[in-house]
Design a protein around this motif. Structure first.
Motif, PDB file in Angstrom:
ATOM      1  N   ASN A   8       0.333  -1.052  -0.163  1.00 54.44           N
ATOM      2  CA  ASN A   8      -0.124  -0.013   0.229  1.00 54.44           C
ATOM      3  C   ASN A   8       1.024   1.417  -0.184  1.00 54.44           C
ATOM      4  O   ASN A   8       0.411   2.094  -0.444  1.00 54.44           O
ATOM      5  N   THR A   9       2.107   1.246   0.216  1.00 55.73           N
ATOM      6  CA  THR A   9       2.978   2.675   0.452  1.00 55.73           C
ATOM      7  C   THR A   9       4.091   2.542  -0.924  1.00 55.73           C
ATOM      8  O   THR A   9       4.871   2.973  -0.553  1.00 55.73           O
ATOM      9  N   THR A  10       3.745   1.191  -1.762  1.00 57.53           N
ATOM     10  CA  THR A  10       5.358   1.640  -3.126  1.00 57.53           C
ATOM     11  C   THR A  10       4.088   1.541  -4.680  1.00 57.53           C
ATOM     12  O   THR A  10       3.437   1.477  -4.598  1.00 57.53           O
ATOM     13  N   ALA A  11       4.958   2.629  -5.119  1.00 58.92           N
ATOM     14  CA  ALA A  11       4.900   2.932  -6.619  1.00 58.92           C
ATOM     15  C   ALA A  11       5.854   2.006  -7.317  1.00 58.92           C
ATOM     16  O   ALA A  11       6.829   2.030  -6.747  1.00 58.92           O
ATOM     17  N   LEU A  12       4.805   1.757  -8.811  1.00 62.61           N
ATOM     18  CA  LEU A  12       6.243   1.800  -9.630  1.00 62.61           C
ATOM     19  C   LEU A  12       5.908   2.725 -10.749  1.00 62.61           C
ATOM     20  O   LEU A  12       5.361   2.321 -11.569  1.00 62.61           O
ATOM     21  N   VAL A 134      11.406   1.560 -13.273  1.00 62.25           N
ATOM     22  CA  VAL A 134      12.585   0.402 -14.837  1.00 62.25           C
ATOM     23  C   VAL A 134      11.949   1.338 -16.114  1.00 62.25           C
ATOM     24  O   VAL A 134      11.335   2.782 -15.756  1.00 62.25           O
ATOM     25  N   GLY A 135      12.671   0.484 -16.886  1.00 60.68           N
ATOM     26  CA  GLY A 135      12.682   1.766 -18.212  1.00 60.68           C
ATOM     27  C   GLY A 135      13.967   2.417 -18.704  1.00 60.68           C
ATOM     28  O   GLY A 135      15.080   1.787 -18.397  1.00 60.68           O
ATOM     29  N   VAL A 136      13.833   3.654 -19.656  1.00 63.66           N
ATOM     30  CA  VAL A 136      15.457   3.630 -20.091  1.00 63.66           C
ATOM     31  C   VAL A 136      14.992   5.016 -20.119  1.00 63.66           C
ATOM     32  O   VAL A 136      13.760   6.301 -19.638  1.00 63.66           O
ATOM     33  N   GLN A 137      16.127   6.751 -20.450  1.00 60.83           N
ATOM     34  CA  GLN A 137      17.159   5.712 -20.303  1.00 60.83           C
ATOM     35  C   GLN A 137      18.032   5.975 -19.017  1.00 60.83           C
ATOM     36  O   GLN A 137      17.926   7.182 -18.657  1.00 60.83           O
ATOM     37  N   THR A 138      19.181   4.881 -18.379  1.00 58.26           N
ATOM     38  CA  THR A 138      19.748   5.000 -17.045  1.00 58.26           C
ATOM     39  C   THR A 138      20.346   6.822 -16.772  1.00 58.26           C
ATOM     40  O   THR A 138      20.246   7.053 -15.920  1.00 58.26           O
ATOM     41  N   PRO A 139      21.185   7.237 -17.870  1.00 58.72           N
ATOM     42  CA  PRO A 139      21.656   8.719 -17.792  1.00 58.72           C
ATOM     43  C   PRO A 139      20.900   9.509 -17.774  1.00 58.72           C
ATOM     44  O   PRO A 139      20.779  10.562 -17.335  1.00 58.72           O
ATOM     45  N   ASN A 140      19.975   9.450 -18.523  1.00 51.47           N
ATOM     46  CA  ASN A 140      18.888  11.252 -18.665  1.00 51.47           C
ATOM     47  C   ASN A 140      17.674  10.548 -17.641  1.00 51.47           C
ATOM     48  O   ASN A 140      17.568  11.000 -16.639  1.00 51.47           O
ATOM     49  N   CYS A 141      16.786   9.923 -18.689  1.00 51.38           N
ATOM     50  CA  CYS A 141      15.543  10.130 -17.107  1.00 51.38           C
ATOM     51  C   CYS A 141      14.663   9.492 -16.287  1.00 51.38           C
ATOM     52  O   CYS A 141      14.444   9.684 -15.000  1.00 51.38           O
ATOM     53  N   ILE A 142      15.891   7.881 -15.757  1.00 46.63           N
ATOM     54  CA  ILE A 142      15.974   7.254 -14.672  1.00 46.63           C
ATOM     55  C   ILE A 142      16.932   8.225 -13.968  1.00 46.63           C
ATOM     56  O   ILE A 142      16.268   8.499 -12.644  1.00 46.63           O
ATOM     57  N   ARG A 143      17.468   8.758 -13.691  1.00 45.19           N
ATOM     58  CA  ARG A 143      18.884   9.247 -13.228  1.00 45.19           C
ATOM     59  C   ARG A 143      17.998  10.368 -12.696  1.00 45.19           C
ATOM     60  O   ARG A 143      18.359  10.588 -11.017  1.00 45.19           O
ATOM     61  N   GLN A 144      17.723  11.239 -13.222  1.00 49.12           N
ATOM     62  CA  GLN A 144      17.056  12.949 -13.069  1.00 49.12           C
ATOM     63  C   GLN A 144      15.322  12.416 -12.456  1.00 49.12           C
ATOM     64  O   GLN A 144      15.746  12.752 -11.864  1.00 49.12           O
ATOM     65  N   VAL A 157      13.957   3.583  -2.622  1.00 44.96           N
ATOM     66  CA  VAL A 157      13.786   4.302  -3.965  1.00 44.96           C
ATOM     67  C   VAL A 157      14.922   2.852  -4.495  1.00 44.96           C
ATOM     68  O   VAL A 157      16.212   2.754  -3.590  1.00 44.96           O
ATOM     69  N   THR A 158      14.315   2.112  -5.816  1.00 46.09           N
ATOM     70  CA  THR A 158      15.165   1.123  -5.886  1.00 46.09           C
ATOM     71  C   THR A 158      14.858   1.617  -7.705  1.00 46.09           C
ATOM     72  O   THR A 158      13.724   1.427  -8.586  1.00 46.09           O
ATOM     73  N   VAL A 159      16.188   1.382  -7.853  1.00 47.71           N
ATOM     74  CA  VAL A 159      16.636   0.538  -9.403  1.00 47.71           C
ATOM     75  C   VAL A 159      16.533  -1.029  -9.887  1.00 47.71           C
ATOM     76  O   VAL A 159      16.992  -1.217  -8.911  1.00 47.71           O
ATOM     77  N   ILE A 160      15.361  -1.398 -10.902  1.00 48.36           N
ATOM     78  CA  ILE A 160      15.562  -2.162 -10.780  1.00 48.36           C
ATOM     79  C   ILE A 160      16.473  -2.562 -12.130  1.00 48.36           C
ATOM     80  O   ILE A 160      16.166  -2.329 -13.518  1.00 48.36           O
ATOM     81  N   GLY A 183      22.476   6.245  -1.902  1.00 44.25           N
ATOM     82  CA  GLY A 183      21.819   5.504  -1.326  1.00 44.25           C
ATOM     83  C   GLY A 183      20.175   4.893  -1.807  1.00 44.25           C
ATOM     84  O   GLY A 183      19.251   4.703  -1.137  1.00 44.25           O
ATOM     85  N   VAL A 184      20.086   5.015  -3.514  1.00 47.80           N
ATOM     86  CA  VAL A 184      19.830   4.241  -4.326  1.00 47.80           C
ATOM     87  C   VAL A 184      19.769   2.839  -3.895  1.00 47.80           C
ATOM     88  O   VAL A 184      20.651   2.391  -4.449  1.00 47.80           O
ATOM     89  N   ALA A 185      18.575   1.729  -4.276  1.00 50.21           N
ATOM     90  CA  ALA A 185      18.910   0.474  -3.645  1.00 50.21           C
ATOM     91  C   ALA A 185      18.959   0.332  -5.448  1.00 50.21           C
ATOM     92  O   ALA A 185      18.012   0.428  -6.461  1.00 50.21           O
TER      93      ALA A 185
END
Length: 197
Positions: A8-12, A134-144, A157-160, A183-185
């Protein structure tokens, strides 16, 4: 940040899994994008089974390019394909990914899913304190997006890692390293699924 998450407290957050970014002939293709589609599908299925809120973050631009970044304006000139423009085939989600009624969609025009959108207020209103990305791309939209989530004090905060991608494995790994340092998993899909109990 701890990887343990409750329903109840997690979003993907599913970021930019659109034809223009993922398909081999996409106008903004991320080379590693197509390979992660099966794991993105699995992560969405798992999130729904566990009762997580699934949020689809997509880029949709005005066909005339009036809302694109300055450095991308040249892509919207006369006779050009107009990447991820609203209503285009390129802006659609790749095959196998479908927005359901219980999901939520956020439209962005910049790298971060939080920049000039109502994502944070939607998450707060739903009582969300933990995010998986999840998704694309790691250095831009994921990272920001991830760095903004850290700045906004989301508890977890977790990156799969095998459901996110960049142009090259080295770029992907370097950005994951930077995110771990704040501190991101960074978990595989299997590890993330096991952590959600």
């Amino acid at each position: 940040m701890a990887a343990n998450q409750t329903c109840n407290t997690t979003a993907l957050l599913v970021i930019d899994m659109q034809n223009d970014f993922v398909l081999s002939d996409g106008s903004m293709r991320v080379d590693g994008g197509l390979a992660i589609v099966p794991n993105v599908i699995k992560s969405v299925d798992f999130a729904r089974q566990r009762g997580f809120l699934v949020i689809w973050v997509v880029r949709e631009h005005d066909p005339l390019g009036r809302d694109v970044e300055l450095f991308r304006k040249h892509l919207y000139g006369d006779g050009k394909p107009k990447p991820t423009s609203k209503g285009s085939k390129g802006a659609e989600l790749v095959d196998g990914l479908v927005i359901k009624e219980e999901d939520y969609k956020v439209v962005k025009t910049r790298f971060s899913a939080f920049f000039a959108t109502h994502l944070h207020s939607v998450l707060q209103g739903a009582g969300i304190d933990s995010l998986a990305v999840v998704g694309v791309q790691t250095p831009n939209c994921i990272r920001q997006t991830v760095f903004d989530a850290v700045e906004l004090d989301y508890k977890s905060v977790t990156v799969i890692v095998d459901a996110t991608a960049a142009a090259t494995p080295d770029v992907h790994a370097a950005n994951l390293y930077d995110m771990r340092n704040v501190g991101v998993a960074t978990l595989t899909l299997e590890e993330w699924c096991e952590s959600c109990f």
